[in-house]
Design a protein around this motif. Sequence first.
Motif, PDB file in Angstrom:
ATOM      1  N   GLU A  50       0.743  -1.194   0.053  1.00 10.27           N
ATOM      2  CA  GLU A  50       0.050  -0.014  -0.131  1.00 10.27           C
ATOM      3  C   GLU A  50       0.922   1.223  -0.008  1.00 10.27           C
ATOM      4  O   GLU A  50       0.538   2.315  -0.929  1.00 10.27           O
ATOM      5  CB  GLU A  50      -0.914  -0.140   1.245  1.00 10.27           C
ATOM      6  CG  GLU A  50      -1.942   1.291   1.036  1.00 10.27           C
ATOM      7  CD  GLU A  50      -2.967   0.954   2.426  1.00 10.27           C
ATOM      8  OE1 GLU A  50      -3.138   2.218   2.911  1.00 10.27           O
ATOM      9  OE2 GLU A  50      -3.256   0.001   2.688  1.00 10.27           O
ATOM     10  N   GLN A  53       2.782   1.751  -3.112  1.00 10.90           N
ATOM     11  CA  GLN A  53       1.808   2.322  -4.316  1.00 10.90           C
ATOM     12  C   GLN A  53       1.486   3.755  -4.200  1.00 10.90           C
ATOM     13  O   GLN A  53       1.259   4.619  -4.937  1.00 10.90           O
ATOM     14  CB  GLN A  53       0.409   1.547  -4.439  1.00 10.90           C
ATOM     15  CG  GLN A  53       0.539   0.029  -4.670  1.00 10.90           C
ATOM     16  CD  GLN A  53      -0.686  -0.810  -4.467  1.00 10.90           C
ATOM     17  OE1 GLN A  53      -1.174  -0.837  -3.603  1.00 10.90           O
ATOM     18  NE2 GLN A  53      -0.967  -1.771  -5.503  1.00 10.90           N
ATOM     19  N   ASP A  57       2.381   6.512  -6.623  1.00 11.92           N
ATOM     20  CA  ASP A  57       1.030   7.436  -6.938  1.00 11.92           C
ATOM     21  C   ASP A  57       1.482   9.039  -7.106  1.00 11.92           C
ATOM     22  O   ASP A  57       0.986   9.650  -7.842  1.00 11.92           O
ATOM     23  CB  ASP A  57      -0.354   7.294  -6.374  1.00 11.92           C
ATOM     24  CG  ASP A  57      -1.492   7.660  -6.822  1.00 11.92           C
ATOM     25  OD1 ASP A  57      -1.718   7.600  -7.946  1.00 11.92           O
ATOM     26  OD2 ASP A  57      -2.295   8.585  -5.899  1.00 11.92           O
ATOM     27  N   ALA A  83      -3.023   2.876 -12.748  1.00 13.28           N
ATOM     28  CA  ALA A  83      -4.299   2.227 -12.350  1.00 13.28           C
ATOM     29  C   ALA A  83      -3.915   0.641 -12.081  1.00 13.28           C
ATOM     30  O   ALA A  83      -4.292   0.142 -11.217  1.00 13.28           O
ATOM     31  CB  ALA A  83      -5.419   2.650 -13.083  1.00 13.28           C
ATOM     32  N   GLU A  84      -3.481   0.118 -13.194  1.00 13.11           N
ATOM     33  CA  GLU A  84      -2.983  -1.382 -13.173  1.00 13.11           C
ATOM     34  C   GLU A  84      -2.099  -1.614 -12.199  1.00 13.11           C
ATOM     35  O   GLU A  84      -2.238  -2.479 -11.216  1.00 13.11           O
ATOM     36  CB  GLU A  84      -2.365  -1.769 -14.447  1.00 13.11           C
ATOM     37  CG  GLU A  84      -2.135  -3.161 -14.647  1.00 13.11           C
ATOM     38  CD  GLU A  84      -1.571  -3.596 -15.959  1.00 13.11           C
ATOM     39  OE1 GLU A  84      -0.660  -4.298 -16.295  1.00 13.11           O
ATOM     40  OE2 GLU A  84      -1.935  -3.033 -17.142  1.00 13.11           O
ATOM     41  N   ALA A  86      -1.569  -0.011  -9.200  1.00 13.44           N
ATOM     42  CA  ALA A  86      -2.313   0.126  -8.046  1.00 13.44           C
ATOM     43  C   ALA A  86      -3.218  -0.832  -7.746  1.00 13.44           C
ATOM     44  O   ALA A  86      -3.706  -0.894  -6.420  1.00 13.44           O
ATOM     45  CB  ALA A  86      -2.998   1.635  -8.112  1.00 13.44           C
ATOM     46  N   SER A  87      -3.919  -1.574  -8.593  1.00 12.92           N
ATOM     47  CA  SER A  87      -4.615  -2.515  -8.439  1.00 12.92           C
ATOM     48  C   SER A  87      -3.901  -4.089  -7.932  1.00 12.92           C
ATOM     49  O   SER A  87      -4.871  -4.797  -7.304  1.00 12.92           O
ATOM     50  CB  SER A  87      -5.774  -2.972  -9.706  1.00 12.92           C
ATOM     51  OG  SER A  87      -4.735  -3.702 -10.394  1.00 12.92           O
ATOM     52  N   GLN A  89      -2.191  -6.241  -5.235  1.00 16.17           N
ATOM     53  CA  GLN A  89      -2.366  -6.440  -4.036  1.00 16.17           C
ATOM     54  C   GLN A  89      -1.380  -7.244  -3.217  1.00 16.17           C
ATOM     55  O   GLN A  89      -1.321  -7.437  -2.008  1.00 16.17           O
ATOM     56  CB  GLN A  89      -3.767  -7.177  -3.639  1.00 16.17           C
ATOM     57  CG  GLN A  89      -5.042  -6.390  -4.042  1.00 16.17           C
ATOM     58  CD  GLN A  89      -6.161  -6.909  -3.550  1.00 16.17           C
ATOM     59  OE1 GLN A  89      -6.447  -7.756  -2.836  1.00 16.17           O
ATOM     60  NE2 GLN A  89      -7.461  -6.254  -3.970  1.00 16.17           N
TER      61      GLN A  89
END
Length: 109
Positions: A50, A53, A57, A83-84, A86-87, A89
Amino acid sequence: MELLLETVALFCLKLAYETEDSSPILRDDPIMSDYEREVFGLLVRKGDVETIQLKVDECVGLALEAIGGVDKPLGRELKRLAAEFASIQTMEKLEAPLIALKDYLKDIQ
């Protein structure tokens, strides 16, 4: 992975802050202090997807602004790649979208 993350940050900051009449931004510049390899290394060792990312970002946001935002073709593609990334996990799956992001940023320098 740390070097790859640092490279993405460097390319973003180059887009955002580097001008033709200024000296180039380098990895050891003060502007890179929050995005150094050691900082990312600590996050990678902790498995803190997290925060990694969030840091990426922040940089991508600066680069997006510098290239005219998501209303421009370059911006739309950068936003899609970000976005890819950031998705994702898990740490194990971060590398492929990060490489795509790095390659794109390198191409639009």
